[in-house]
Design an enzyme around this catalytic site. Structure first.
Site, PDB file in Angstrom:
ATOM      1  N   ASN A  94     -29.671  42.687  75.451  1.00 43.49           N
ATOM      2  CA  ASN A  94     -30.096  43.817  74.418  1.00 43.49           C
ATOM      3  C   ASN A  94     -30.227  45.187  75.135  1.00 43.49           C
ATOM      4  O   ASN A  94     -31.155  45.592  75.779  1.00 43.49           O
ATOM      5  CB  ASN A  94     -31.342  43.185  73.726  1.00 43.49           C
ATOM      6  CG  ASN A  94     -31.799  44.493  72.755  1.00 43.49           C
ATOM      7  OD1 ASN A  94     -31.148  45.548  72.373  1.00 43.49           O
ATOM      8  ND2 ASN A  94     -32.988  44.307  72.201  1.00 43.49           N
ATOM      9  N   TRP A  95     -28.932  45.848  75.002  1.00 47.78           N
ATOM     10  CA  TRP A  95     -29.083  47.142  75.830  1.00 47.78           C
ATOM     11  C   TRP A  95     -29.871  48.348  75.312  1.00 47.78           C
ATOM     12  O   TRP A  95     -30.137  49.206  75.740  1.00 47.78           O
ATOM     13  CB  TRP A  95     -27.576  47.554  76.088  1.00 47.78           C
ATOM     14  CG  TRP A  95     -26.940  46.457  76.977  1.00 47.78           C
ATOM     15  CD1 TRP A  95     -27.322  45.370  77.585  1.00 47.78           C
ATOM     16  CD2 TRP A  95     -25.470  46.796  77.307  1.00 47.78           C
ATOM     17  NE1 TRP A  95     -26.408  44.733  78.107  1.00 47.78           N
ATOM     18  CE2 TRP A  95     -25.176  45.423  78.004  1.00 47.78           C
ATOM     19  CE3 TRP A  95     -24.523  47.745  76.901  1.00 47.78           C
ATOM     20  CZ2 TRP A  95     -23.865  45.364  78.581  1.00 47.78           C
ATOM     21  CZ3 TRP A  95     -23.289  47.253  77.679  1.00 47.78           C
ATOM     22  CH2 TRP A  95     -22.895  46.412  78.207  1.00 47.78           C
ATOM     23  N   LYS A  96     -30.422  47.986  73.895  1.00 50.80           N
ATOM     24  CA  LYS A  96     -31.185  49.058  73.128  1.00 50.80           C
ATOM     25  C   LYS A  96     -30.431  50.295  73.294  1.00 50.80           C
ATOM     26  O   LYS A  96     -29.190  50.506  73.031  1.00 50.80           O
ATOM     27  CB  LYS A  96     -32.559  49.144  73.808  1.00 50.80           C
ATOM     28  CG  LYS A  96     -33.227  47.755  73.834  1.00 50.80           C
ATOM     29  CD  LYS A  96     -34.473  47.877  74.182  1.00 50.80           C
ATOM     30  CE  LYS A  96     -35.234  46.205  74.196  1.00 50.80           C
ATOM     31  NZ  LYS A  96     -36.735  46.285  74.523  1.00 50.80           N
ATOM     32  N   HIS A  99     -35.895  43.003  65.458  1.00 50.91           N
ATOM     33  CA  HIS A  99     -36.383  43.147  66.725  1.00 50.91           C
ATOM     34  C   HIS A  99     -37.854  44.086  66.328  1.00 50.91           C
ATOM     35  O   HIS A  99     -37.872  44.852  65.503  1.00 50.91           O
ATOM     36  CB  HIS A  99     -35.499  44.220  67.498  1.00 50.91           C
ATOM     37  CG  HIS A  99     -36.279  43.863  69.053  1.00 50.91           C
ATOM     38  ND1 HIS A  99     -37.028  45.225  69.385  1.00 50.91           N
ATOM     39  CD2 HIS A  99     -35.710  43.210  70.282  1.00 50.91           C
ATOM     40  CE1 HIS A  99     -37.396  44.852  70.624  1.00 50.91           C
ATOM     41  NE2 HIS A  99     -36.449  44.080  71.123  1.00 50.91           N
ATOM     42  N   GLU A 124     -39.189  46.537  67.730  1.00 53.50           N
ATOM     43  CA  GLU A 124     -38.851  47.984  67.844  1.00 53.50           C
ATOM     44  C   GLU A 124     -38.595  48.451  66.413  1.00 53.50           C
ATOM     45  O   GLU A 124     -38.897  49.562  66.098  1.00 53.50           O
ATOM     46  CB  GLU A 124     -38.101  48.453  68.950  1.00 53.50           C
ATOM     47  CG  GLU A 124     -38.849  48.138  70.280  1.00 53.50           C
ATOM     48  CD  GLU A 124     -37.934  47.944  71.588  1.00 53.50           C
ATOM     49  OE1 GLU A 124     -36.480  48.126  71.441  1.00 53.50           O
ATOM     50  OE2 GLU A 124     -38.333  47.615  72.647  1.00 53.50           O
ATOM     51  N   GLU A 184     -40.498  36.740  70.695  1.00 51.99           N
ATOM     52  CA  GLU A 184     -40.943  38.096  71.915  1.00 51.99           C
ATOM     53  C   GLU A 184     -42.185  38.594  71.569  1.00 51.99           C
ATOM     54  O   GLU A 184     -42.216  39.311  70.617  1.00 51.99           O
ATOM     55  CB  GLU A 184     -39.888  39.134  71.469  1.00 51.99           C
ATOM     56  CG  GLU A 184     -38.242  38.717  71.745  1.00 51.99           C
ATOM     57  CD  GLU A 184     -37.381  39.907  72.152  1.00 51.99           C
ATOM     58  OE1 GLU A 184     -36.935  39.843  73.010  1.00 51.99           O
ATOM     59  OE2 GLU A 184     -37.331  40.905  71.163  1.00 51.99           O
ATOM     60  N   GLY A 196     -41.088  44.921  77.664  1.00 51.07           N
ATOM     61  CA  GLY A 196     -40.998  46.395  78.536  1.00 51.07           C
ATOM     62  C   GLY A 196     -42.085  46.556  79.203  1.00 51.07           C
ATOM     63  O   GLY A 196     -42.039  47.631  79.676  1.00 51.07           O
ATOM     64  N   SER A 209     -39.807  40.870  79.073  1.00 57.05           N
ATOM     65  CA  SER A 209     -39.874  41.180  80.712  1.00 57.05           C
ATOM     66  C   SER A 209     -39.365  39.897  81.502  1.00 57.05           C
ATOM     67  O   SER A 209     -39.826  39.365  82.426  1.00 57.05           O
ATOM     68  CB  SER A 209     -41.082  41.281  81.328  1.00 57.05           C
ATOM     69  OG  SER A 209     -41.853  42.567  80.605  1.00 57.05           O
ATOM     70  N   GLY A 267     -34.662  45.357  79.608  1.00 57.73           N
ATOM     71  CA  GLY A 267     -34.619  46.003  80.769  1.00 57.73           C
ATOM     72  C   GLY A 267     -33.514  45.616  81.741  1.00 57.73           C
ATOM     73  O   GLY A 267     -32.666  46.106  82.263  1.00 57.73           O
TER      74      GLY A 267
HETATM   75  P1  PGA Z   1     -37.496  43.569  78.050  1.00 57.66           P
HETATM   76  O1  PGA Z   1     -37.058  43.716  76.479  1.00 57.66           O
HETATM   77  O2  PGA Z   1     -36.765  42.601  78.633  1.00 57.66           O
HETATM   78  O3  PGA Z   1     -37.276  45.060  78.510  1.00 57.66           O
HETATM   79  O4  PGA Z   1     -38.828  43.147  77.822  1.00 57.66           O
HETATM   80  C1  PGA Z   1     -36.809  42.496  75.652  1.00 57.66           C
HETATM   81  C2  PGA Z   1     -36.456  42.793  74.307  1.00 57.66           C
HETATM   82  O5  PGA Z   1     -36.993  43.854  73.625  1.00 57.66           O
HETATM   83  O6  PGA Z   1     -35.513  41.935  73.688  1.00 57.66           O
END
Ligand code: PGA
Length: 252
Positions: A9-11, A95, A97, A167, A173, A213, A235
């Protein structure tokens, strides 16, 4: 046996050129082929270019979100049809976010999940508790609500194709990964819930990813757990060698 599934997931990262470069680098490192489903989820603006770069490879394309209507006066939104036309097979839905910053609710997430199936897209449905919820001891209740509401009115045949990403919000993150056992406990809980909602057989085929993470150093320990079938990587998916290492560590 469930096939491992690792998604990046490159966000909101990578311009179109940077996204193509990352894709090309991943292709080179994965050219031997690998016994896992690998999915890249770039931002919308890079989907077309990455789709092109993935042609004739076994790496698949996913989007990070979409709208639930097919077309019309919805300024700024992305239709599932646009994703299908770009050869996307997957779409991340709900997600944390999106829940936190963009007002997504269990209801809008359910609409999107239903729409995804209508367009033959596989939804990667994200569920997970915040740190406050974990400390209050309501993790299972929160995850149960997320799963039940996301899958409301989804029939068993579709459910067998869904991917669920557990998650924990406090692990995203932050560098704080859930321990493999803590993650496994929630994954097992989700699988038991699926067997109650559908059947044991269906619960056994649904793939449940862990996200939060994930790094090359912890991927294998997580994957060794019975109910962890892959990862949704944020990330670490922005760096070719970390992402490829995570994929390699996910093949047991
Ligand atoms: P992260 O994000 O690996 O940077 O913790 C995971 C995600 O939000 O899908």
């Amino acid at each position: 046996m469930r096939k491992p599934i690792v998604a990046g997931n490159w966000k909101m990262n990578k311009t179109e050129d940077e996204a193509v470069q990352l894709t090309e680098d991943i292709k080179v490192m994965l050219k031997e082929g690998i016994n896992a489903d690998v999915i890249l989820c770039p931002p919308f603006t890079a989907l077309s270019a990455v789709s092109h770069s993935l042609r004739n490879t076994r790496i698949e394309l996913g989007a990070q979100n979409m709208y639930w209507e097919e077309k019309g006066a919805y300024t700024g939104e992305i239709s599932p049809q646009f994703l299908v036309n770009l050869n996307c097979n997957y779409v991340i839905i709900g997600h944390s976010e999106r829940r936190k910053y963009f007002g997504e609710t269990n209801e809008t997430i359910n609409k999107k999940v239903r729409t995804a199936f209508k367009f033959n897209l596989i939804p990667i449905v994200c569920v997970g508790e915040t740190i406050e919820e974990r400390e209050k001891g309501v993790t299972e209740k929160v995850v149960e609500t997320h799963v039940k509401m996301a899958l409301k009115d989804i029939d068993e045949k579709s459910c067998r194709r869904v991917v669920i990403a557990y998650e924990p919000v406090w692990a995203i993150g932050t560098g704080k990964t859930a321990t493999p056992q803590l993650a496994e406990d929630v994954h097992r809980f989700i699988r038991t819930l699926l067997s109650e909602l559908y059947s044991k057989d269906t619960a056994e085929v649904v793939r449940i990813q862990y996200g939060g993470s994930v790094k090359p150093e912890n991927a294998r320990d997580l994957m060794e757990m019975d109910d962890i079938d892959g990862s949704l990587v944020g990330g670490a998916s922005l760096d070719t060698s970390s992402f490829v290492k995570i994929i390699q560590e996910s093949i047991l």
